[in-house]
Scaffold this active site. Structure first.
Site, PDB file in Angstrom:
ATOM      1  NE  ARG A   1      -6.279   0.841  11.787  1.00 39.53           N
ATOM      2  CZ  ARG A   1      -5.159   0.552  11.041  1.00 39.53           C
ATOM      3  NH1 ARG A   1      -4.222   1.513  11.633  1.00 39.53           N
ATOM      4  NH2 ARG A   1      -4.828  -0.291  10.525  1.00 39.53           N
TER       5      ARG A   1
ATOM      6  CE  LYS B   1      -0.290  -0.097   5.100  1.00 39.18           C
ATOM      7  NZ  LYS B   1      -0.948  -0.719   6.222  1.00 39.18           N
TER       8      LYS B   1
ATOM      9  CG  MET C   1       8.962  23.637   0.841  1.00 39.79           C
ATOM     10  SD  MET C   1       8.124  24.773  -0.038  1.00 39.79           S
ATOM     11  CE  MET C   1       6.846  25.535   1.343  1.00 39.79           C
TER      12      MET C   1
ATOM     13  CE1 TYR D   1      13.597  31.353   5.980  1.00 36.98           C
ATOM     14  CE2 TYR D   1      12.695  29.335   5.650  1.00 36.98           C
ATOM     15  CZ  TYR D   1      12.827  30.318   5.184  1.00 36.98           C
ATOM     16  OH  TYR D   1      12.852  30.732   3.668  1.00 36.98           O
TER      17      TYR D   1
HETATM   18  C1  LIG Z   1      -0.184  -1.565   7.025  1.00 34.16           C
HETATM   19  C2  LIG Z   1      -1.085  -2.853   7.267  1.00 34.16           C
HETATM   20  C3  LIG Z   1      -0.108  -3.993   7.551  1.00 34.16           C
HETATM   21  C4  LIG Z   1       1.402  -4.057   7.552  1.00 34.16           C
HETATM   22  O1  LIG Z   1       1.789  -3.602   8.690  1.00 34.16           O
HETATM   23  P1  LIG Z   1       3.458  -3.501   8.974  1.00 34.16           P
HETATM   24  O2  LIG Z   1       3.592  -3.263  10.453  1.00 34.16           O
HETATM   25  O3  LIG Z   1       4.052  -2.714   7.924  1.00 34.16           O
HETATM   26  O4  LIG Z   1       3.817  -5.257   8.668  1.00 34.16           O
HETATM   27  C5  LIG Z   1      -0.663  -5.224   7.762  1.00 34.16           C
HETATM   28  N1  LIG Z   1      -2.110  -5.153   7.981  1.00 34.16           N
HETATM   29  C6  LIG Z   1      -2.916  -3.999   7.704  1.00 34.16           C
HETATM   30  C7  LIG Z   1      -4.390  -4.200   7.849  1.00 34.16           C
HETATM   31  C8  LIG Z   1      -2.367  -3.019   7.271  1.00 34.16           C
HETATM   32  O5  LIG Z   1      -3.062  -1.791   7.293  1.00 34.16           O
END
Ligand SMILES: *Cc1c(COP(=O)(O)O)cnc(C)c1O
Length: 382
Positions: free
Chosen positions: A139, A40, A319, A271
């Site tokens: 969640r 992802k 930036m 800055y």
């Molecule tokens: C992002 C995610 C993972 C991967 O998590 P890691 O800690 O990077 O291995 C696994 N399951 C779900 C549902 C996630 O959102």
């Protein structure tokens, strides 16, 4: 260190041999459970297409993404393996396309399940769906109170041929802290949820709970499949807890030095003059900033590697740029600045940057980008 000491542009090097190696190591650690590589968010900032290709070349059977659109992109890129997507706004998904393209979709609710079943009916084939139960992360996922109704309804749709429940899964809240009592509690609830689903007649191909940290630290949570993200990229999801798995960080961020110059004692830098030189020194200008995902919170905290040494960041990260202390050295413009890398030669790591900015290495690599170019290399080209 291998590679040129001069550069002409800021770049993100991604070592695909490291990704293949990490997948092979992980597959061995979690066997007989299968491995899902989570790709992802543009493969945690490493680039979806080359990473997916490398992961499949390493024999990984499953890819995991958040959005269905990310799964469809993988299909457009020619990926033909199993893909699971787990988070979209119900009703705002190209469900029929996802069914045609054999994406496993996740349902958290009966409402989503109905939308997916309808797509299966209209395409004329059983939609592949996985059910997610909330075992304590609070969640996404179906609350346990609604779970019996969700699985019963899923079984009805399955019998009618509109969908097939291919998986049941959940996600940990505290897997990076192996002693945390919620891990046992979540695993217990997950087993209950599986028993309820089985009693309802569901026979999923894969039951899965573990992310990277749990996959390594909690063998009882591996079930049929583990969803590993961070470890695929060679980073540590639970610093201080993991055994040495010989994984290799895949990402190196490097830029050319834009200039170097002396400054007098008492000179304020960047800055706000949040850092003032106590002694005469030399400073170097690094042409990457928070637009490239270099965290501003690491101002005056992080380090980079220039001309054989670690050099502290001085003053505020801007930036487009930041300043480092070169302690009297005056390297030529174009000299390589290693912002972070695997750390093999003393350069800082993504974990070092995470600690300097009060975050986790996930966020460091995922946000890196902006105007930097990505370049894909094999081990000996770094
Ligand atoms: C992002 C995610 C993972 C991967 O998590 P890691 O800690 O990077 O291995 C696994 N399951 C779900 C549902 C996630 O959102």
């Amino acid at each position: 260190m291998a590679g040129p000491e001069e550069l002409d542009e800021a770049e993100i090097l991604v070592d695909l041999s490291a990704i293949r190696h990490n997948c092979a190591m992980l597959a061995e650690v979690v066997a007989p459970a299968q491995l899902m590589a989570v790709v992802k968010a543009d493969a945690y900032g490493h680039g979806l297409e080359p990473v997916a290709h490398a992961v499949r070349a390493a024999g990984v059977p499953w890819l995991g993404v958040a959005r269905v659109a990310e799964g469809l992109e993988l299909r457009r890129l020619g990926d033909t393996g199993r893909i699971l997507a787990w988070l979209d706004l119900p009703g705002h998904v190209p469900y029929e396309e996802a069914v045609r393209q054999d994406i496993d979709m996740t349902a958290y609710s009966r409402r989503e399940l109905r939308l997916i079943a309808a797509a299966g009916r209209s395409v004329g084939r059983a939609a592949r769906v996985q059910l997610k139960v909330d075992t304590g992360l609070s969640r996404g996922g179906c609350p346990m109170a609604d779970w019996p109704r969700l699985v019963a309804e899923a079984r009805e749709w399955e019998e009618e041929g509109q969908l097939r429940v291919t998986g049941i899964w959940s996600h940990f809240a505290c897997s990076d802290d192996p002693e945390h009592p919620s891990n046992d509690a979540q695993e217990r609830v997950f087993r209950e949820a599986l028993a309820i689903a089985e009693a309802a007649g569901l026979r999923p191909e894969v039951r899965h709970l573990a992310n990277s940290a749990a996959a390594v630290l909690r063998p009882s949570s591996r079930f049929d499949l583990v969803r590993a993200g961070l470890l695929v990229y060679g980073l540590d999801p639970a610093p201080g807890h993991l055994p040495d798995l010989d994984l290799r960080p895949a990402m190196t961020v490097q830029t050319p030095l834009a200039m170097a110059k002396p400054i007098a004692a008492g000179t304020g830098v960047s800055y706000g003059h949040t850092w003032v030189a106590e002694h005469p020194t030399t400073v170097g200008l690094v042409p990457a900033g928070y637009a490239e995902g270099i965290p501003r919170h690491a101002s005056s905290r992080a380090e980079v590697w220039v001309a054989g040494r670690r050099r502290p960041v001085r003053g505020t990260i801007c930036m487009d740029q930041f300043v480092v202390d070169l302690d009297g050295d005056l390297p030529e413009p174009g000299t390589r600045v290693l912002v972070f890398g695997p750390g093999d030669h003393g350069e800082p790591t993504a974990q070092d940057w995470a600690e300097a900015s009060g975050t986790i290495s996930y966020e460091i690599v995922t946000r890196i980008g902006g105007r930097m170019v990505r370049r894909y290399v094999e081990e000996d080209q770094r």
